[in-house]
Design an enzyme around this catalytic site. Sequence first.
Site, PDB file in Angstrom:
ATOM      1  N   GLN A 258      29.387 -18.547   3.785  1.00 54.96           N
ATOM      2  CA  GLN A 258      28.534 -17.608   3.070  1.00 54.96           C
ATOM      3  C   GLN A 258      29.279 -17.006   1.882  1.00 54.96           C
ATOM      4  O   GLN A 258      28.722 -16.860   0.792  1.00 54.96           O
ATOM      5  CB  GLN A 258      28.084 -16.493   4.019  1.00 54.96           C
ATOM      6  CG  GLN A 258      27.046 -15.579   3.434  1.00 54.96           C
ATOM      7  CD  GLN A 258      25.837 -16.365   3.006  1.00 54.96           C
ATOM      8  OE1 GLN A 258      25.282 -17.130   3.767  1.00 54.96           O
ATOM      9  NE2 GLN A 258      25.446 -16.231   1.758  1.00 54.96           N
ATOM     10  N   HIS A 261      29.367 -18.525  -1.662  1.00 54.13           N
ATOM     11  CA  HIS A 261      28.162 -18.571  -2.506  1.00 54.13           C
ATOM     12  C   HIS A 261      28.341 -17.769  -3.784  1.00 54.13           C
ATOM     13  O   HIS A 261      27.914 -18.188  -4.860  1.00 54.13           O
ATOM     14  CB  HIS A 261      26.943 -18.035  -1.750  1.00 54.13           C
ATOM     15  CG  HIS A 261      26.160 -19.111  -1.079  1.00 54.13           C
ATOM     16  ND1 HIS A 261      25.633 -20.175  -1.753  1.00 54.13           N
ATOM     17  CD2 HIS A 261      25.821 -19.296   0.218  1.00 54.13           C
ATOM     18  CE1 HIS A 261      24.994 -20.966  -0.906  1.00 54.13           C
ATOM     19  NE2 HIS A 261      25.099 -20.463   0.298  1.00 54.13           N
ATOM     20  N   GLU A 325      20.079 -11.662   6.202  1.00 59.50           N
ATOM     21  CA  GLU A 325      19.385 -12.881   5.789  1.00 59.50           C
ATOM     22  C   GLU A 325      19.632 -13.984   6.830  1.00 59.50           C
ATOM     23  O   GLU A 325      18.705 -14.590   7.340  1.00 59.50           O
ATOM     24  CB  GLU A 325      19.918 -13.300   4.416  1.00 59.50           C
ATOM     25  CG  GLU A 325      19.245 -14.550   3.853  1.00 59.50           C
ATOM     26  CD  GLU A 325      19.961 -15.043   2.594  1.00 59.50           C
ATOM     27  OE1 GLU A 325      21.083 -14.573   2.307  1.00 59.50           O
ATOM     28  OE2 GLU A 325      19.408 -15.937   1.922  1.00 59.50           O
ATOM     29  N   HIS A 326      20.913 -14.250   7.119  1.00 58.63           N
ATOM     30  CA  HIS A 326      21.286 -15.228   8.150  1.00 58.63           C
ATOM     31  C   HIS A 326      21.933 -14.499   9.323  1.00 58.63           C
ATOM     32  O   HIS A 326      22.799 -13.654   9.112  1.00 58.63           O
ATOM     33  CB  HIS A 326      22.315 -16.226   7.605  1.00 58.63           C
ATOM     34  CG  HIS A 326      21.872 -16.956   6.379  1.00 58.63           C
ATOM     35  ND1 HIS A 326      22.207 -16.533   5.110  1.00 58.63           N
ATOM     36  CD2 HIS A 326      21.140 -18.083   6.215  1.00 58.63           C
ATOM     37  CE1 HIS A 326      21.685 -17.377   4.222  1.00 58.63           C
ATOM     38  NE2 HIS A 326      21.036 -18.323   4.858  1.00 58.63           N
ATOM     39  N   ASP A 359      20.999 -24.480   5.929  1.00 61.52           N
ATOM     40  CA  ASP A 359      21.038 -24.521   4.467  1.00 61.52           C
ATOM     41  C   ASP A 359      20.572 -25.889   3.948  1.00 61.52           C
ATOM     42  O   ASP A 359      20.007 -25.979   2.865  1.00 61.52           O
ATOM     43  CB  ASP A 359      22.465 -24.280   3.962  1.00 61.52           C
ATOM     44  CG  ASP A 359      22.876 -22.827   4.088  1.00 61.52           C
ATOM     45  OD1 ASP A 359      21.989 -21.976   4.263  1.00 61.52           O
ATOM     46  OD2 ASP A 359      24.092 -22.545   4.020  1.00 61.52           O
ATOM     47  N   GLU A 413     -20.562   7.436   3.763  1.00 62.03           N
ATOM     48  CA  GLU A 413     -19.664   7.329   2.613  1.00 62.03           C
ATOM     49  C   GLU A 413     -20.369   7.690   1.308  1.00 62.03           C
ATOM     50  O   GLU A 413     -19.772   7.573   0.228  1.00 62.03           O
ATOM     51  CB  GLU A 413     -19.051   5.919   2.560  1.00 62.03           C
ATOM     52  CG  GLU A 413     -18.221   5.617   3.816  1.00 62.03           C
ATOM     53  CD  GLU A 413     -17.344   4.371   3.716  1.00 62.03           C
ATOM     54  OE1 GLU A 413     -17.406   3.668   2.686  1.00 62.03           O
ATOM     55  OE2 GLU A 413     -16.584   4.124   4.670  1.00 62.03           O
ATOM     56  N   HIS A 418     -25.084   0.704  -1.766  1.00 64.20           N
ATOM     57  CA  HIS A 418     -24.663  -0.164  -0.665  1.00 64.20           C
ATOM     58  C   HIS A 418     -25.765  -0.232   0.391  1.00 64.20           C
ATOM     59  O   HIS A 418     -26.056  -1.302   0.935  1.00 64.20           O
ATOM     60  CB  HIS A 418     -23.376   0.369  -0.020  1.00 64.20           C
ATOM     61  CG  HIS A 418     -22.134   0.025  -0.776  1.00 64.20           C
ATOM     62  ND1 HIS A 418     -21.880   0.452  -2.046  1.00 64.20           N
ATOM     63  CD2 HIS A 418     -21.058  -0.739  -0.430  1.00 64.20           C
ATOM     64  CE1 HIS A 418     -20.706  -0.006  -2.450  1.00 64.20           C
ATOM     65  NE2 HIS A 418     -20.182  -0.744  -1.488  1.00 64.20           N
TER      66      HIS A 418
END
Lengths: 433, 433
Positions: A258, A261, A325-326, A359, A413, A418
């Site tokens: 990791q 990277h 993330e991982h 990966d 409402e 409507h």
Amino acid sequence: MFRWNEENQQAQQAVLTRPAVTASKEVEAICIDILNAVKTQGDAALLKMAKEFDKRETPRLLVPVEEINQAEQLLSNELKAAIETAYANVKRFHQAQLPKDIKLTTQPGVLCELKYQAIEAVGIYVPGGSAPLPSSVIMQGVLAQLSGAQTVVLTTPVKADETINPAILYAAKLCGIKTIVESGGAGAIAAMAYGTESVPKVNKIFGPGNSFVTMAKQLVAQTIPGMAIDMPAGPSEVLVIADERANPEFIAADLLSQAEHGADSQVILLCNSERIIEKTQQALTEQLAKLSRKDTAEQALANSSLILVDSVEQAFAVSAQYGPEHLILQLADAQPYLNLVKNAGSVFVGDYTPESAGDYASGTNHVLPTYGYSATYSSLNLLDFFRTYTVQTISKNGLRELSKAILPLAAAEGLDAHANAVSIRLEAMNNER
Amino acid sequence: MFRWNEENQQAQQAVLTRPAVTASKEVEAICIDILNAVKTQGDAALLKMAKEFDKRETPRLLVPVEEINQAEQLLSNELKAAIETAYANVKRFHQAQLPKDIKLTTQPGVLCELKYQAIEAVGIYVPGGSAPLPSSVIMQGVLAQLSGAQTVVLTTPVKADETINPAILYAAKLCGIKTIVESGGAGAIAAMAYGTESVPKVNKIFGPGNSFVTMAKQLVAQTIPGMAIDMPAGPSEVLVIADERANPEFIAADLLSQAEHGADSQVILLCNSERIIEKTQQALTEQLAKLSRKDTAEQALANSSLILVDSVEQAFAVSAQYGPEHLILQLADAQPYLNLVKNAGSVFVGDYTPESAGDYASGTNHVLPTYGYSATYSSLNLLDFFRTYTVQTISKNGLRELSKAILPLAAAEGLDAHANAVSIRLEAMNNER
């Protein structure tokens, strides 16, 4: 080593705090200029940038189909087979995610449907930079292919020799991508967002990139109605949970895979054994010395922490707080703990499941929420290439019965029109009798 | 009447262009101040705003559970039953959307899983303003309930008499919501985003609102890592496709039910019959006169167009270009055309399926992408309350075989440490023999 239980809450929070990532106003200003140039001048702006930034004398925008088709001839048999295996596994796992429409009668005469529609035109950005990333093509291209998107555009910068790596072209060919644009950075994002004479306009843009790419994606998503992007971007990160019998060599290797990277990558170990943490520290030093991207990994390690916890259960609680993330689980038996997993992008179970498997080739997607976004965002999946819409079909009797719910609610409402849209139909039915 | 085929492309585009919606810098500045106040002062800031903006002398923040439970006693039997029917239908349709995990062996020894996890804490904003909106509670609260979210917070402003409408409280009760905060506008969004002493912090905020609510949602999504919001907001809109046998009264009623929502609502009719368009125009004038929200609807109609097309097929092409939030099909037989539907949020099929059916009670969700976002965004669905993550579990033999794909790809991408994380494990296996 950070001893979790000997520190106060403030220190605990600090050790899990990610390095701040703030885009500079300068990057924003440059991106706005580039977006405007491509919006107004189209291909001409892209060609101008190719000359200026990529130092190309006679730049071109589109890779001819023959070049895409012939790229495999330039690959070793090993690499070609590797790309094919990765493609096949990723395809198999994502094919299982193909959605099914839903059709349901909620009450007599009221039919409701949920339908999935592929996003019509999608764009995939593949970074060039220090290394070609065929895996990035596969992780996004397979999904576009499976969705049946009508238009798929891939943009990627050329190398110094003005070509695109054949591994990228071959991966794109497997994914059925025919439109490959030789363009990188904010210009490539602009081309896909606005469309140019050569580049089809897309509705959603996927893919990682540098700070210009990230900023340009944010800007087009904020300013062009209907434009979407995949997910917020952030530096990559891994968190390893290891027990007292874990292999420190494996832990160190995973942390380093990791760390290499980028200098802003973050790696964290949570372990219930002081001895294993110490041995991991040694293994890190030894393995680091041999890496070609040693400097990058070393800088990333400076942001990172080896943390001693009391128990595996505590490790999962700390991991949930961080939201990695991982998440790698080097545990004797991880199964009983899997229901403790929270806020993780992708989980790697057992001593023989390194992150690099996911990966590249296990089949799961490597595009994952990071920087704490795993609390709310999903790992990239096939549904990111679809949208849903609903359809309802109501019979006369169905509407008559349903009006008992619609009319009081519209009245509550204060929405007369409507109510009127229903009562005018009820009157028409009564007049028919 | 706009005759589509007699106009040039520029005029065609212009007639489909939505009114510009740009948030003022003033709104942004006010929201930033409110967010900061709530972030730093918590409940005290919310109470201060309740005094200043809502003119409450002794404001409170949380509705006591007894008040939520007793609200139904204040409702008419008709309204209570209407809320229950709407709740049941919406629940039935969204329950069918409950996701299933996926588990797949991509190649021998390589197990990949896709898992769904409910977003842990969600916030729902329900506007107060001119009318109470129990339907808005149902359309979001049912989904939170079905997802099994641990924390569900509902924020809504009080009325002039300092109470919340009992219809809102009863709808919330059905949805199992226990935390109801008497707070509106940007302050309510801030409270849910940062958390206060009384209001739990959430991970994702849902719900429509005025320009302050919309801006505050955007700001927290952009600035708080991990924070998500439902979808981009925009004015509501409807597009009706009608044929030569359609009922002009029904068409006019449907157009007006959209127009009464707000002065910025947009309504469009596409019809292949000049006679029907003319009669719809007459019906609009007649029906408009009787509406309590006449002025609002009249302003909305000013942005709107009745368009003559050559054929029903052409109407679908124009609709796809526009991408309407609501698409109503008043056609003799809509079935053969349904595959032409593109970029619509929710579709209403046939003469007896008015939009108000979906707004309240058919079972479909009324939270829909608008302002052209239906090209890429989904209508609100149960998956918006979930996130996915992946899990992989690889055996020794699985890794040995998969390494043939991982190692060449890691080499091609120049990532040594990625390769090392695999080869160090292969070596360990070889040493075991």
